[in-house]
Design an enzyme around this catalytic site. Structure first.
Site, PDB file in Angstrom:
ATOM      1  N   LYS A 170     -11.635   5.740  -5.763  1.00 10.61           N
ATOM      2  CA  LYS A 170     -11.220   4.822  -4.699  1.00 10.61           C
ATOM      3  C   LYS A 170     -12.367   4.705  -3.696  1.00 10.61           C
ATOM      4  CE  LYS A 170      -9.776   5.037  -0.704  1.00 10.61           C
ATOM      5  NZ  LYS A 170     -10.524   3.929  -0.098  1.00 10.61           N
ATOM      6  N   GLU A 244     -17.440  16.362   1.339  1.00 15.83           N
ATOM      7  CA  GLU A 244     -18.763  16.101   1.916  1.00 15.83           C
ATOM      8  C   GLU A 244     -18.503  15.314   3.185  1.00 15.83           C
ATOM      9  OE1 GLU A 244     -21.524  17.235   0.821  1.00 15.83           O
ATOM     10  OE2 GLU A 244     -20.971  17.891  -1.190  1.00 15.83           O
ATOM     11  N   CYS A 278     -25.052  10.634   6.882  1.00 14.87           N
ATOM     12  CA  CYS A 278     -24.432  11.892   7.307  1.00 14.87           C
ATOM     13  C   CYS A 278     -25.485  12.939   7.668  1.00 14.87           C
ATOM     14  CB  CYS A 278     -23.551  12.409   6.185  1.00 14.87           C
ATOM     15  SG  CYS A 278     -24.393  12.409   4.603  1.00 14.87           S
ATOM     16  N   GLU A 378     -20.437  13.162  16.174  1.00 17.14           N
ATOM     17  CA  GLU A 378     -21.217  12.359  15.233  1.00 17.14           C
ATOM     18  C   GLU A 378     -21.071  10.893  15.635  1.00 17.14           C
ATOM     19  OE1 GLU A 378     -19.788  11.701  11.210  1.00 17.14           O
ATOM     20  OE2 GLU A 378     -21.770  12.232  10.466  1.00 17.14           O
TER      21      GLU A 378
HETATM   22  P1  NAD Z   1     -13.773   7.610   6.510  1.00 13.48           P
HETATM   23  O1  NAD Z   1     -13.389   9.028   6.472  1.00 13.48           O
HETATM   24  O2  NAD Z   1     -13.128   6.726   7.481  1.00 13.48           O
HETATM   25  O3  NAD Z   1     -13.511   6.949   5.091  1.00 13.48           O
HETATM   26  C1  NAD Z   1     -14.009   7.529   3.907  1.00 13.48           C
HETATM   27  C2  NAD Z   1     -13.085   7.205   2.782  1.00 13.48           C
HETATM   28  O4  NAD Z   1     -11.844   7.864   3.003  1.00 13.48           O
HETATM   29  C3  NAD Z   1     -12.760   5.730   2.629  1.00 13.48           C
HETATM   30  O5  NAD Z   1     -12.687   5.439   1.257  1.00 13.48           O
HETATM   31  C4  NAD Z   1     -11.391   5.617   3.272  1.00 13.48           C
HETATM   32  O6  NAD Z   1     -10.615   4.560   2.779  1.00 13.48           O
HETATM   33  C5  NAD Z   1     -10.777   6.947   2.906  1.00 13.48           C
HETATM   34  N1  NAD Z   1      -9.734   7.443   3.782  1.00 13.48           N
HETATM   35  C6  NAD Z   1      -9.543   7.194   5.100  1.00 13.48           C
HETATM   36  N2  NAD Z   1      -8.467   7.870   5.553  1.00 13.48           N
HETATM   37  C7  NAD Z   1      -7.979   8.568   4.500  1.00 13.48           C
HETATM   38  C8  NAD Z   1      -6.877   9.459   4.331  1.00 13.48           C
HETATM   39  N3  NAD Z   1      -6.073   9.780   5.333  1.00 13.48           N
HETATM   40  N4  NAD Z   1      -6.676   9.993   3.102  1.00 13.48           N
HETATM   41  C9  NAD Z   1      -7.499   9.703   2.077  1.00 13.48           C
HETATM   42  N5  NAD Z   1      -8.536   8.854   2.174  1.00 13.48           N
HETATM   43  C10 NAD Z   1      -8.784   8.298   3.372  1.00 13.48           C
HETATM   44  O7  NAD Z   1     -15.343   7.647   6.633  1.00 13.48           O
HETATM   45  P2  NAD Z   1     -16.344   6.431   6.664  1.00 13.48           P
HETATM   46  O8  NAD Z   1     -16.274   5.848   8.044  1.00 13.48           O
HETATM   47  O9  NAD Z   1     -16.166   5.542   5.491  1.00 13.48           O
HETATM   48  O10 NAD Z   1     -17.739   7.177   6.438  1.00 13.48           O
HETATM   49  C11 NAD Z   1     -18.452   7.750   7.441  1.00 13.48           C
HETATM   50  C12 NAD Z   1     -18.297   9.252   7.438  1.00 13.48           C
HETATM   51  O11 NAD Z   1     -18.666   9.798   6.183  1.00 13.48           O
HETATM   52  C13 NAD Z   1     -19.212   9.931   8.425  1.00 13.48           C
HETATM   53  O12 NAD Z   1     -18.512  10.936   9.114  1.00 13.48           O
HETATM   54  C14 NAD Z   1     -20.298  10.538   7.556  1.00 13.48           C
HETATM   55  O13 NAD Z   1     -20.981  11.601   8.121  1.00 13.48           O
HETATM   56  C15 NAD Z   1     -19.530  10.901   6.361  1.00 13.48           C
HETATM   57  N6  NAD Z   1     -20.432  11.052   5.202  1.00 13.48           N
HETATM   58  C16 NAD Z   1     -20.681  12.297   4.698  1.00 13.48           C
HETATM   59  C17 NAD Z   1     -21.542  12.465   3.631  1.00 13.48           C
HETATM   60  C18 NAD Z   1     -21.840  13.820   3.063  1.00 13.48           C
HETATM   61  O14 NAD Z   1     -22.249  13.894   1.921  1.00 13.48           O
HETATM   62  N7  NAD Z   1     -21.656  14.893   3.789  1.00 13.48           N
HETATM   63  C19 NAD Z   1     -22.123  11.365   3.053  1.00 13.48           C
HETATM   64  C20 NAD Z   1     -21.864  10.118   3.594  1.00 13.48           C
HETATM   65  C21 NAD Z   1     -20.999   9.985   4.661  1.00 13.48           C
END
Ligand code: NAD
Length: 474
Positions: A170, A244, A278, A378
């Site tokens: 997803k 992650e 990230c 962040e």
């Molecule tokens: P997000 O958490 O809002 O969304 C990530 C994914 O999770 C999306 O597919 C979203 O639809 C889904 N999601 C949202 N709420 C959910 C829930 N309650 N249950 C299950 N799935 C859910 O994050 P974002 O805004 O898309 O991405 C940015 C974040 O990702 C930043 O905090 C960044 O640091 C982190 N990130 C981490 C890494 C790593 O490898 N450590 C890599 C890239 C991004």
């Protein structure tokens, strides 16, 4: 571009009716770039059942068969680089060179790393008098974010396939298009029906997947907030969870580093991908006596970076990915000013001449204290905090004083000195003197930056169960 159908059981299928659609907004134009269908619990269940039906057969394939299939996926992926790059540019506003280059090409690197890692991976070993078997964990739910969308899909799909798992992906609702090309690649490569399934959707879809009792493992990349929600949802059925998450990575500049060079490089690294990585080095730590000199270099560098239309080849920084992200970044820039940090470049509002699109100014704050909101939260945008330190031990203490622990960076004229600092940092990855990431080395974080590791052999390990067989014949 469209993301209105799902790939389940080896074919493109229509969503369960009634269907909820969301517009995907091109952040450079604020115009609709296409629609994404939001999968319901019924759609998720259909995909999970397809993955469950395929798990036994796929789990018993040989390493050579899985390598061959990964090679076929790699070939199909290479053919789709132009479409994948375009999809990333349209949905998240990454400049064309970044979208078609680093963003799209990263998928190739992770597929290759999985193929290479399989070459030497030990699925069967003898320890003492026992035989240890590493077996696929089973049906995996994969949830990915929007900031490096094709990369993060690759970091999960490639090792899951290599381990012999089946999966339901997803992707983020903000960047759904590149995932449809991933599904096309899987189909073209001949991935058996049910091994790879794609549903589109938002957090509600992610929640359905995380709590589904037939899913054995969740692999999630995204915010710490959503990672915690996935962990809660997965707990009832005691799934394995790999996370992650976010970061607030320190960039420690020691007093023997070439200040001009490392500050300029640190600014560019922080603002790469519009600060939406990230592992971005968002906290630059400099010796207190060098604060003014570092601030001047950083301001000069930030002001030289060209912000604008992703299709303009001179542009370094495109827009932020969404209105939500734009508003968050604006709020935090204002918080930095209100809390008394010294704004030396950028600031609130859009850059001059960019009235449409979610563009932010490359913003640098000097004289930041590590307890300020902008040093702790962040921001996920082009905002750099420069923090002074009094001694190397003070720098290490500041670097570690964060809920996160994803990456850290150390700059020094003396590699051994930098390594001694690296050993004391509570972070999953440390880069000395600009050293790049390594696709065979583990990627992941300490503390609230996550659980587990991705990439190369460590990524495959994540998708395996360990079975001890006592009394097995030699
Ligand atoms: P997000 O958490 O809002 O969304 C990530 C994914 O999770 C999306 O597919 C979203 O639809 C889904 N999601 C949202 N709420 C959910 C829930 N309650 N249950 C299950 N799935 C859910 O994050 P974002 O805004 O898309 O991405 C940015 C974040 O990702 C930043 O905090 C960044 O640091 C982190 N990130 C981490 C890494 C790593 O490898 N450590 C890599 C890239 C991004």
């Amino acid at each position: 571009m469209q993301a209105e159908r799902f790939y389940i059981g080896g074919e493109w299928v229509d969503p369960h009716k009634p269907v909820r659609f969301m517009d995907v907004i091109n952040p450079a134009t604020e115009q609709c770039a296409g629609r994404v269908a939001i999968a319901t619990a019924q759609d998720v269940d259909r995909a999970v059942q397809a993955a469950a039906a395929a798990v036994e057969t796929w789990g018993q394939t040989s390493v050579a068969e899985r390598q061959d299939l990964l090679r076929a996926v790699l070939a199909a992926y290479k053919r789709r680089i132009p479409q994948i790059g375009e999809a990333i540019k349209l949905a998240m506003g990454a400049p064309a060179e970044l979208a078609h280059g680093a963003q799209a090409l990263s998928g190739i690197q992770h597929l290759k790393a999985a193929i290479d890692a399989l070459q030497t991976f030990d699925f069967d070993e003898v320890i003492n008098q026992s035989r240890i078997l590493r077996e696929p964990v089973g049906v995996c739910g994969l949830i990915t974010p929007w900031n490096w969308p094709a990369n993060q899909i690759a970091c999960k799909v490639a090792p899951a396939l290599a381990a012999g798992c089946t999966m339901v992906l997803k992707p983020s609702e903000v960047t759904p298009f590149d995932a449809t090309y991933w599904a096309d690649c899987m189909h073209e490569a001949g991935v058996p029906p049910g091994v790879f399934n794609l549903v589109q959707g938002d957090g509600t879809t992610g929640a359905s997947l995380s709590q589904h009792p037939r899913v054995d493992m969740m692999s999630f990349t995204g915010s710490t907030r959503a990672g915690v929600a996935v962990s809660h949802a997965a707990a009832d059925s005691v799934k394995r969870v790999a996370l992650e998450l976010g970061g607030k990575s320190p960039n420690i500049i020691l007093d023997d580093a070439d200040l001009d060079k490392v500050v300029a490089a640190g600014v560019a690294a922080c603002f790469y991908n519009t600060g939406q990585s990230c592992n971005a080095p968002t906290r630059m730590l400099v010796p207190e006596p060098l604060m003014d000199a570092a601030a001047a270099i950083a301001a000069r560098t930030a002001q030289q970076l060209i912000v604008g239309d992703p299709d303009d080849s001179a542009v370094f920084m495109g827009p932020l990915s969404s209105r939500v992200q734009f508003e968050k970044v604006q709020r935090l820039i204002q918080t930095g000013i209100d809390e008394g940090a010294t704004l030396i470049s950028g600031g609130p509002g859009r850059p001059a001449g960019l009235d449409t699109g979610y563009y932010a100014k490359p913003t640098v704050f000097a004289n930041v204290r590590n307890d300020m909101t902008i040093a702790q939260e962040e921001i996920f945008g082009p905002v750099l905090c420069i923090i002074g330190y009094s001694s190397v031990q003070d720098a290490i203490a500041i670097a570690n004083d964060t809920p996160y622990g994803l990456s850290a960076y150390v700059q020094s004229g003396d590699g051994q000195r930098a390594l001694a600092v690296a050993r004391q940092l509570r972070a999953g990855m440390v880069h000395i003197n600009g050293a790049d990431l390594d696709t065979m080395a583990p990627f992941g974080g300490y503390k609230q930056s996550g659980l587990g590791r991705e990439w190369g052999p460590y990524g495959i390990e994540e998708f395996l169960e360990v079975k001890a067989v006592m009394g097995a014949p030699a």
